[in-house]
Design a protein around this motif. Structure first.
Motif, PDB file in Angstrom:
ATOM      1  N   SER A 154      63.372  49.002  29.573  1.00  0.00           N
ATOM      2  CA  SER A 154      63.362  49.854  30.410  1.00  0.00           C
ATOM      3  C   SER A 154      63.595  49.913  31.897  1.00  0.00           C
ATOM      4  CB  SER A 154      62.098  50.509  30.224  1.00  0.00           C
ATOM      5  OG  SER A 154      60.947  49.768  30.936  1.00  0.00           O
ATOM      6  N   SER A 155      63.839  50.952  32.583  1.00  0.00           N
ATOM      7  CA  SER A 155      63.986  50.767  34.163  1.00  0.00           C
ATOM      8  C   SER A 155      62.795  50.259  34.741  1.00  0.00           C
ATOM      9  CB  SER A 155      64.245  52.195  34.778  1.00  0.00           C
ATOM     10  OG  SER A 155      63.198  53.154  34.308  1.00  0.00           O
ATOM     11  N   SER A 156      61.649  50.286  34.321  1.00  0.00           N
ATOM     12  CA  SER A 156      60.544  49.800  34.971  1.00  0.00           C
ATOM     13  C   SER A 156      60.585  48.297  34.550  1.00  0.00           C
ATOM     14  CB  SER A 156      59.166  50.365  34.462  1.00  0.00           C
ATOM     15  OG  SER A 156      58.944  50.065  32.954  1.00  0.00           O
ATOM     16  N   GLN A 157      60.881  47.757  33.646  1.00  0.00           N
ATOM     17  CA  GLN A 157      61.215  46.478  33.122  1.00  0.00           C
ATOM     18  C   GLN A 157      62.270  45.875  34.347  1.00  0.00           C
ATOM     19  OE1 GLN A 157      61.431  46.963  29.057  1.00  0.00           O
ATOM     20  NE2 GLN A 157      59.464  45.790  28.690  1.00  0.00           N
ATOM     21  N   TRP A 158      63.152  46.319  34.376  1.00  0.00           N
ATOM     22  CA  TRP A 158      64.171  45.749  35.193  1.00  0.00           C
ATOM     23  C   TRP A 158      63.856  45.773  36.710  1.00  0.00           C
ATOM     24  CZ3 TRP A 158      67.931  42.989  33.214  1.00  0.00           C
ATOM     25  CH2 TRP A 158      68.568  43.393  32.293  1.00  0.00           C
ATOM     26  N   SER A 159      63.054  46.811  36.997  1.00  0.00           N
ATOM     27  CA  SER A 159      62.401  46.610  38.596  1.00  0.00           C
ATOM     28  C   SER A 159      61.250  45.534  38.388  1.00  0.00           C
ATOM     29  CB  SER A 159      61.586  48.160  38.490  1.00  0.00           C
ATOM     30  OG  SER A 159      62.629  49.225  38.410  1.00  0.00           O
ATOM     31  N   ALA A 160      60.697  45.290  37.360  1.00  0.00           N
ATOM     32  CA  ALA A 160      59.834  44.146  37.336  1.00  0.00           C
ATOM     33  C   ALA A 160      60.533  42.915  37.560  1.00  0.00           C
ATOM     34  CB  ALA A 160      58.910  44.199  36.050  1.00  0.00           C
ATOM     35  N   LEU A 161      61.650  42.499  36.719  1.00  0.00           N
ATOM     36  CA  LEU A 161      62.421  41.478  36.938  1.00  0.00           C
ATOM     37  C   LEU A 161      62.929  41.305  38.419  1.00  0.00           C
ATOM     38  CD1 LEU A 161      64.572  41.676  33.661  1.00  0.00           C
ATOM     39  CD2 LEU A 161      62.426  40.305  34.261  1.00  0.00           C
ATOM     40  N   LEU A 162      63.171  42.383  39.046  1.00  0.00           N
ATOM     41  CA  LEU A 162      63.840  42.311  40.425  1.00  0.00           C
ATOM     42  C   LEU A 162      62.594  41.922  41.481  1.00  0.00           C
ATOM     43  CD1 LEU A 162      65.723  42.638  42.712  1.00  0.00           C
ATOM     44  CD2 LEU A 162      65.370  45.069  42.648  1.00  0.00           C
ATOM     45  N   LEU A 163      61.351  42.442  41.285  1.00  0.00           N
ATOM     46  CA  LEU A 163      60.264  42.409  42.183  1.00  0.00           C
ATOM     47  C   LEU A 163      59.560  40.675  41.828  1.00  0.00           C
ATOM     48  CD1 LEU A 163      57.936  43.447  43.934  1.00  0.00           C
ATOM     49  CD2 LEU A 163      56.578  44.138  41.843  1.00  0.00           C
ATOM     50  N   LEU A 164      59.826  40.387  40.340  1.00  0.00           N
ATOM     51  CA  LEU A 164      59.419  39.123  40.305  1.00  0.00           C
ATOM     52  C   LEU A 164      60.354  38.077  40.978  1.00  0.00           C
ATOM     53  CD1 LEU A 164      57.517  37.139  38.284  1.00  0.00           C
ATOM     54  CD2 LEU A 164      59.500  37.197  36.768  1.00  0.00           C
ATOM     55  N   THR A 165      61.464  38.285  41.056  1.00  0.00           N
ATOM     56  CA  THR A 165      62.530  37.451  41.734  1.00  0.00           C
ATOM     57  C   THR A 165      62.100  37.490  43.138  1.00  0.00           C
ATOM     58  OG1 THR A 165      64.457  37.983  40.252  1.00  0.00           O
ATOM     59  CG2 THR A 165      64.833  36.899  42.485  1.00  0.00           C
ATOM     60  N   CYS A 166      61.849  38.755  43.873  1.00  0.00           N
ATOM     61  CA  CYS A 166      61.507  38.471  45.199  1.00  0.00           C
ATOM     62  C   CYS A 166      60.132  37.813  45.637  1.00  0.00           C
ATOM     63  CB  CYS A 166      61.206  40.044  45.650  1.00  0.00           C
ATOM     64  SG  CYS A 166      62.782  40.989  45.490  1.00  0.00           S
ATOM     65  N   GLY A 167      59.130  37.775  44.697  1.00  0.00           N
ATOM     66  CA  GLY A 167      57.855  37.323  44.783  1.00  0.00           C
ATOM     67  C   GLY A 167      58.137  35.797  44.664  1.00  0.00           C
ATOM     68  N   VAL A 168      58.980  35.466  43.666  1.00  0.00           N
ATOM     69  CA  VAL A 168      59.112  34.100  43.705  1.00  0.00           C
ATOM     70  C   VAL A 168      59.821  33.336  44.723  1.00  0.00           C
ATOM     71  CG1 VAL A 168      60.447  32.046  42.337  1.00  0.00           C
ATOM     72  CG2 VAL A 168      59.173  33.832  41.201  1.00  0.00           C
ATOM     73  N   ALA A 169      60.724  34.150  45.454  1.00  0.00           N
ATOM     74  CA  ALA A 169      61.536  33.659  46.529  1.00  0.00           C
ATOM     75  C   ALA A 169      60.724  33.633  47.679  1.00  0.00           C
ATOM     76  CB  ALA A 169      62.834  34.660  46.895  1.00  0.00           C
ATOM     77  N   ALA A 170      59.660  34.488  47.885  1.00  0.00           N
ATOM     78  CA  ALA A 170      58.555  34.351  49.075  1.00  0.00           C
ATOM     79  C   ALA A 170      57.795  33.281  48.697  1.00  0.00           C
ATOM     80  CB  ALA A 170      57.661  35.623  48.960  1.00  0.00           C
ATOM     81  N   ALA A 171      57.476  32.787  47.515  1.00  0.00           N
ATOM     82  CA  ALA A 171      56.600  31.580  47.264  1.00  0.00           C
ATOM     83  C   ALA A 171      57.480  30.484  47.599  1.00  0.00           C
ATOM     84  CB  ALA A 171      56.300  31.515  45.913  1.00  0.00           C
ATOM     85  N   VAL A 172      58.736  30.190  47.343  1.00  0.00           N
ATOM     86  CA  VAL A 172      59.530  29.166  47.787  1.00  0.00           C
ATOM     87  C   VAL A 172      59.737  29.028  49.228  1.00  0.00           C
ATOM     88  CG1 VAL A 172      61.894  28.388  47.799  1.00  0.00           C
ATOM     89  CG2 VAL A 172      60.914  29.183  45.547  1.00  0.00           C
ATOM     90  N   VAL A 173      60.011  30.116  49.928  1.00  0.00           N
ATOM     91  CA  VAL A 173      60.014  30.159  51.477  1.00  0.00           C
ATOM     92  C   VAL A 173      58.792  29.638  52.143  1.00  0.00           C
ATOM     93  CG1 VAL A 173      60.413  31.367  53.578  1.00  0.00           C
ATOM     94  CG2 VAL A 173      61.788  31.922  51.587  1.00  0.00           C
ATOM     95  N   SER A 174      57.674  30.049  51.494  1.00  0.00           N
ATOM     96  CA  SER A 174      56.226  29.590  52.192  1.00  0.00           C
ATOM     97  C   SER A 174      56.278  28.153  51.883  1.00  0.00           C
ATOM     98  CB  SER A 174      55.273  30.250  51.245  1.00  0.00           C
ATOM     99  OG  SER A 174      54.800  29.703  49.994  1.00  0.00           O
TER     100      SER A 174
END
Length: 344
Positions: free
Chosen positions: A146-166
Motif C-alpha cells: 500500500s501507499s502507507s507501506q511505501w511511505s514507511a520504507l522511505l521513512l525507515l531509510t531516512c531514520g537509518v541515515a540519521a542514525a548513521v550520520v550520528s
C-alpha cells in the motif's frame, strides 16, 4: 436453558480470548528480550579481552545444531511423524538448501557487523531488512504494498541515515570507531539485511507451497546450514585436525549465551509465522530497539545524541506504519475511547 447455554458460550469465548491475549503478550515479552539481547550479547562476545577470539563460523554451526535438536524434539512432542519423514522427498528437501545458505551467510555477516558497530547502532540499522523483505516480496512473491507501506520504507531509510550520520559526527574515536571500521560495519549490516530478506522470502515461498510441517522445514534448514557451515569452516584454512582442535577456541559463557539466544530467535521466527501477527512483531521490534539502546548506553557501549534519537524514533514509527498500524491513529483512538468511558 437457552440463557444458561448462551452464558456458557460467552464465558468460553471470553476465556478463549483471554488465553489468546495472554499468549500474545507472552510471545511479545520473549521477542522483545530476545531481539534486544541478541545485539548486546553478540557485541559482547566479539569484544573479549586478550588475543583469543572465537570463530563466528563455528558459532553459526553450534546454533544451528541447537535449532536442529529443538526442532526434532518438537516434532516428536507434537506427533507430526517420525523425523525421517522430513527427508522422504529428497527433491523437496533439497530446495531448503537455498535459504539455508542465505541464513548462514546472514548470521556470519551479523557477527562481522557487531564487531565494528555498537549494539544500538546495529539494532537500528538492521531494521533495513524490512525494506529488503518488502521489495523482494513484491518481486518474488507478487505481493502488493500500500501507499502507507511505501511511505514507511522511505521513512525507515531516512531514520537509518540519521542514525548513521550520528555515529560519524559523534565522538566515534572514544568508542573505537574509525572511518574504516565504520564503513566495514555498515557494509556487513547492509549485506546481512539483504540476505535476511532474500532468505525469509525464499523460505516463506517454500512453506506456502509445501505440506510439510513448520518444524520439519526448520529441521531441514538447520541440517543444511550445518553442512554448509562445516564446508565453509574447513575451507577457511588449516588442516581438518587443526580446525577441529580449535573449534571451541575462545568460547566462554557470553559466547554460549549469544549462540543459545540466536538459536531461540530462529525458533521464535517459526512461532511468529504460525501464531502471531504483524502488530505483535512491530511492537517487539520497536520495544527491542529502545531496550537495546538504553542498555547499551547504561553499560557505556554507546551514547545518545539528537540525531540518533530522531533516527531511532523514525525507524520505530516506520515499523508500525509498515504493519498498516499508524501509531498516531491508535493513540487518538485510545484517547477517544478513554474519554468516552469517563463520560459514561
Amino acid at each position: 436453558k437457552m440463557s444458561h447455554s448462551t452464558n456458557g458460550s460467552a464465558e468460553k469465548i471470553t476465556s478463549s480470548g483471554m488465553r489468546s491475549a495472554s499468549f500474545k503478550m507472552c510471545v511479545l515479552a520473549i521477542l522483545v528480550v530476545q531481539n534486544a539481547s541478541a545485539s548486546l550479547l553478540m557485541r559482547r562476545s566479539r569484544l573479549q579481552q586478550g588475543d583469543v577470539k572465537w570463530n563466528p563460523l563455528t558459532g553459526v554451526i553450534i546454533q544451528e545444531i541447537m535449532k536442529g535438536l529443538a526442532c526434532a524434539v518438537l516434532m516428536l512432542l507434537e506427533g507430526t511423524g517420525a523425523i525421517e519423514q522430513a527427508f522422504l522427498d529428497r527433491r523437496e528437501a533439497a530446495k531448503t538448501a537455498v535459504p539455508a545458505v542465505l541464513y548462514l551467510l546472514q548470521n556470519n555477516l551479523q557477527y562481522v557487523a557487531v564487531t565494528y558497530l555498537d549494539a544500538s547502532t546495529y539494532a537500528v540499522l538492521y531494521q533495513l531488512k524490512i525494506i529488503s523483505t518488502g521489495l523482494l516480496s513484491v518481486c518474488l512473491l507478487g505481493k502488493q504494498l500500500s501507499s502507507s507501506q511505501w511511505s514507511a520504507l522511505l521513512l525507515l531509510t531516512c531514520g537509518v541515515a540519521a542514525a548513521v550520520v550520528s555515529q560519524v559526527t559523534d565522538d566515534s574515536t572514544s568508542r573505537g570507531l574509525s572511518g574504516g571500521s565504520l564503513a566495514l560495519g555498515l557494509a556487513a549490516v547492509l549485506s546481512a539485511c539483504f540476505t535476511s530478506g532474500l532468505a525469509g522470502v525464499s523460505f516463506e515461498k517454500l512453506l506456502k507451497r509445501s505440506s510439510l510441517s513448520l518444524w520439519a522445514r526448520n529441521l531441514q534448514l538447520a541440517l543444511f546450514s550445518i553442512a554448509v557451515g562445516l564446508c565453509s569452516l574447513l575451507g577457511s584454512g588449516g588442516s581438518c585436525v587443526e580446525v577441529m582442535q580449535d573449534f571451541f577456541k575462545g568460547y566462554n559463557t557470553v559466547v554460549w549465551l549469544s549462540l543459545a539466544n540466536n538459536a531461540l530467535g530462529g525458533l521464535l521466527i517459526a512461532v511468529v509465522i504460525q501464531k502471531a501477527d504483524n502488530i505483535l512483531k512491530n511492537f517487539a521490534t520497536s520495544l527491542s530497539i529502545i531496550l537495546t539502546a538504553t542498555v547499551s548506553v547504561a553499560i557505556g557501549d554507546s551514547s545518545f545524541n539528537v540525531l540518533f534519537c530522531g533516527g531511532a524514533a523514525m525507524v520505530m514509527y516506520a515499523v508500525f506504519l509498515y504493519g498498516t498500524s499508524d501509531p498516531l491513529f491508535l493513540l487518538r483512538a485510545f484517547q477517544s475511547k478513554k474519554s468516552s468511558k469517563q463520560l459514561d
